[in-house]
Write an enzyme that holds these catalytic residues in place. Structure first.
Site, PDB file in Angstrom:
ATOM      1  N   ASP A 266       0.865  -1.182   0.000  1.00 22.88           N
ATOM      2  CA  ASP A 266       0.000   0.000   0.000  1.00 22.88           C
ATOM      3  C   ASP A 266       0.907   1.240   0.000  1.00 22.88           C
ATOM      4  OD1 ASP A 266      -2.161   1.702  -0.015  1.00 22.88           O
ATOM      5  OD2 ASP A 266      -3.233   0.721   1.620  1.00 22.88           O
TER       6      ASP A 266
HETATM    7  C1  NOJ Z   1      -4.126   3.862   0.182  1.00 21.55           C
HETATM    8  C2  NOJ Z   1      -5.298   2.967   0.427  1.00 21.55           C
HETATM    9  O1  NOJ Z   1      -5.125   2.283   1.639  1.00 21.55           O
HETATM   10  C3  NOJ Z   1      -5.545   1.967  -0.683  1.00 21.55           C
HETATM   11  O2  NOJ Z   1      -6.772   1.321  -0.437  1.00 21.55           O
HETATM   12  C4  NOJ Z   1      -5.533   2.645  -2.021  1.00 21.55           C
HETATM   13  O3  NOJ Z   1      -5.848   1.734  -3.042  1.00 21.55           O
HETATM   14  C5  NOJ Z   1      -4.147   3.244  -2.213  1.00 21.55           C
HETATM   15  N1  NOJ Z   1      -3.909   4.243  -1.186  1.00 21.55           N
HETATM   16  C6  NOJ Z   1      -3.969   3.895  -3.571  1.00 21.55           C
HETATM   17  O4  NOJ Z   1      -4.660   5.076  -3.638  1.00 21.55           O
END
Ligand code: NOJ
Length: 741
Positions: A266
């Protein structure tokens, strides 16, 4: 391109080019006026300009023209002309905003989930998306956690697993290179929904049994449906951040579940292992992540700047890099990007397909299946069109109803409840007042400030609050019924939206209390991303319709339901707590040694509130009145490979047609480990004509009795079981049976 060609390509790549493939950055850098990474928007990532043109993927660039521009710019400077991969957060739709995932789950209808995923896939794919960061299938029990709004299965592992499969299959189709298909990235692995205190990014520590029983089924189901990617979660899992957790990624995901796709961290999560205190510096963070098996580093400088050194020091690491790059190149190949780097992006098709009338119409119907009728005293709903109706509340004349993740939606087709009502009822009988703001200004300011946005000047707020209430009372007095549209601000749920107070905002509670003094029947439409605490207002309301954040067609869908043109059929997928002190609360909990008995002191209970939830899992009313009776099991014993047939009669005691979600739960009464008081094992959504009685049948098999036993083997154990069939997890008929091995 043939696989042999991919290997040749890999062999031709320099180590920098390979590492670049494992780095993902925000794609707008390629559209920016300042593309220099040492001074431009990506300055914090400390990439070199050379590395920028080697990165393998970008996030959240979408729109056929933009995608093509970015790809052209990138390829113009990429030596081997390896196309970029475009990954996007298409969470509840692209241009058409659909209801937020928690709402979609409340349909208890996989066709709803699939259709939404299909339309979202086609819309986003012709706009250039190759990968959707969806579905989010983190089991969610704690309404304090803002991300429960993204969880399609809510608190239930079976629903999570069914929905995960449905979404992945609908996104990917049979061939991800074909028009309208996108690769699916299931997230966030693992157990992110169990963050302590519901505080985002926080710690998770849980037993393996608990993890396997509740949290794993949805992830597993997405993997079995061939999700192409997995995103790791931000949290620690049993002492080690998920992103560098070898037991999780290597042993469970890769070996046990045989996952062959890509693993992406993430946002910034590899770098965050330093703040967690498991990596002493960036180099160690890179080492831990590559050793754990993370293929792509989303938005941190770690892989870009430290992997090369590690490769030069250790051949094993270089081998791992080769494996990751091969996986990335193969995904690009399966998507057909080597033949056509623009994927299926198509400006002309965008004009025809995006927001088309047919999909908007469909969206309205799908949206209606996600609403949950929580209260309907004296059948106050549906409203009679001939009554004088007061429309009051900050969501009556508001289109901010798409939720916090629908970043790309086209608001032009979004209408307001006010306008939708004006089209349906005699305007002379309709009165409108805003009644209150969604939040007081200091609450909005604290959100804006945290987002780095300019705050609003606070002036004369209490006088204005008073004026809005008086205005609302004045129009209410002219009316037979009041329809309130209230709820959370869309920025109060989603990522980084944990809350310790899950009541309606204070100013809205005041509005309810003031209007209540008029003794006019009052119905509330509730906009929110999480179960809210309603015990402080519920008795003042005659009706409550939960609509979550319903998206583009929300206002029209609501209006039709309030006026009785469609009948509610949604059921909750998360328990609503009595108050926040009960969180986490979920129906499939264990018994204590001292189950709750009213008025007994030394039992497991609260002194000040009931033990049970305010609205239970599976709950939802209808304009029909369904009566459950005559539950029968065709036999009372089951052996391996046997099936018990359970039948019951359900009567629609009303003149309305409608759908009912009939739920089957099982309890294992004693076993080698403590078993939940109830577990959902099957459900059916059945249509009833006015006054129709139907016999409904369920099959119970031994698979439904299995669990992770004392020795962590997944097995059924001999003994007594209870079966419950009902309209929710509390109101059920029940019977018992015995299982012999
Ligand atoms: C952080 C989030 O936790 C995740 O769900 C998301 O897909 C990513 N950022 C990308 O934006």
């Amino acid at each position: 391109m043939k696989d042999t060609k991919i290997i040749e390509l890999l062999n031709e790549m320099t180590i920098d080019e390979k590492i670049g493939q494992m780095v993902q950055v925000a794609g707008d850098i390629f559209l920016s006026d300042n593309i220099d990474v040492s001074t431009g928007p990506l300055k914090n990532l400390e990439l070199s300009n050379e590395m920028l043109y080697n990165v393998g993927s970008v996030l959240n660039i979408i729109g056929a023209e933009r995608v093509r521009k970015v790809q052209d710019e990138y390829l113009s400077k990429n030596r081997l002309k390896i196309p970029l991969l475009f990954m996007d957060d298409i969470i509840n739709g692209y241009k058409i905003a659909f209801p937020i995932p928690i709402a979609q789950g409340c349909s208890w209808n996989t066709e709803v989930i699939k259709t939404i995923a299909r339309i979202s896939a086609v819309e986003s794919n012709i706009a250039g998306a190759n990968v959707n960061f969806s579905p989010m299938v983190d089991l969610s029990r704690d309404a304090r956690w803002g991300r429960v709004m993204e969880s399609v299965g809510g608190e239930d592992p079976l629903l999570g697993a069914i929905y995960a499969r449905a979404t992945v299959e609908a996104y990917q189709g049979k061939d991800i290179s074909k028009l309208g298909n996108v690769a699916s990235c299931v997230k966030h692995i693992a157990a992110y929904g169990a963050v302590e205190g519901g505080r985002d990014y926080n710690t998770v520590d849980m037993s393996e049994r608990e993890f396997r029983q509740y949290y794993l089924p949805a992830y597993k189901s997405a993997i079995e449906a061939n999700a192409e990617l997995i995103m790791t979660s931000f949290n620690i899992l049993n002492g080690i951040p998920a992103t560098v957790n070898k037991a999780l990624i290597q042993n469970l995901i890769r070996k046990e579940l045989n996952f062959k796709g890509l693993i992406i961290s993430d946002y910034g999560a590899i770098e965050e292992t330093i703040a967690h205190g498991v990596s002493k510096d960036e180099k160690e963070a890179a080492l831990k992540a590559i050793e754990a098996g993370v293929d792509i580093d989303m938005m941190s400088k770690i892989y870009a700047n430290f992997l090369k050194e590690l490769c030069l020091e250790n051949k094993e690491i270089e081998n791992k890099v080769n494996e990751s790059v091969l996986r990335i190149l193969k995904l690009k190949n399966r998507l057909g990007l080597f033949e056509n780097p623009y994927g299926n992006s198509d400006v002309k098709k965008e004009k025809i397909y995006l927001m088309n009338e047919q999909n908007l119409k469909k969206a309205k119907e799908l949206t209606q299946e996600t609403f949950v009728l929580l209260k309907n005293k004296n059948n106050i709903l549906p409203f009679n069109k001939n009554k004088n109706i007061a429309l009051i509340g900050p969501y009556i004349d508001n289109i901010a109803i798409t939720g916090s993740w629908c970043m790309f939606s086209d608001k032009s087709k979004c209408t307001t409840i006010l306008d939708a009502f004006k089209k349906k009822v005699d305007n002379e009988k309709l009165f409108y007042a805003k009644g209150s703001e969604i939040l007081r200004q200091d609450e909005i300011n604290s959100i804006l400030k945290a987002d780095g946005l300019p705050t609003i000047n606070i002036k004369n707020e209490s006088e204005e609050e008073e004026r809005l209430i008086e205005e609302a009372k004045d129009i209410a007095k002219k009316s037979d019924v009041i329809l309130l549209a209230l709820g959370e601000h869309y920025k109060q749920s989603g990522e980084a939206c944990s809350r310790s107070n899950i009541s309606l905002p204070e100013n809205q509670i005041r509005l309810i209390n003031e209007l209540n003094k008029l003794h006019i029947p009052m119905v509330m439409i509730l906009f929110n991303g999480r179960p809210l605490q309603l015990n402080n207002i519920e008795d003042k309301l005659d009706g409550i319709l939960e609509v979550w954040f319903p998206g583009t067609m929300g206002a029209e869908a609501i209006t039709e339901m309030i006026l009785g043109e469609v009948n509610p059929s949604g059921k909750l997928t998360m328990s609503f707590p009595q108050n926040v002190g009960q969180c986490p609360i979920y129906y499939n909990h264990y018994n204590t040694g001292r189950p709750h008995i009213d008025d007994l002191r030394y039992v497991s209970r609260y002194q000040d509130i009931p033990t049970e939830s305010f609205y239970p899992f599976g709950f939802g009313l209808s304009y029909c009145n369904f009566k459950y009776k005559s539950l029968k099991l065709d036999k009372k014993e089951i052996k391996k490979n046997d099936i018990i047939t359970a039948t019951l009669e359900i009567e629609n005691q009303s003149n309305n047609e409608g759908y009912e979600v009939i739920q089957l739960y099982i309890q294992d009464l004693y076993a080698s480990v403590v078993r939940p008081v109830k577990e959902l094992k099957e459900f059916k959504k059945v249509y009833f004509k006015p006054n129709e009685t139907k016999i409904v049948e369920f099959k119970i098999n031994v698979e439904m009795l299995k669990f992770w036993n004392e020795n962590l083997h997944y097995k059924a154990e001999e003994g007594d079981f209870k079966v419950f069939i009902g309209s929710d997890s509390v109101n059920t008929l029940e019977d018992t049976f015995v299982y012999y091995d």
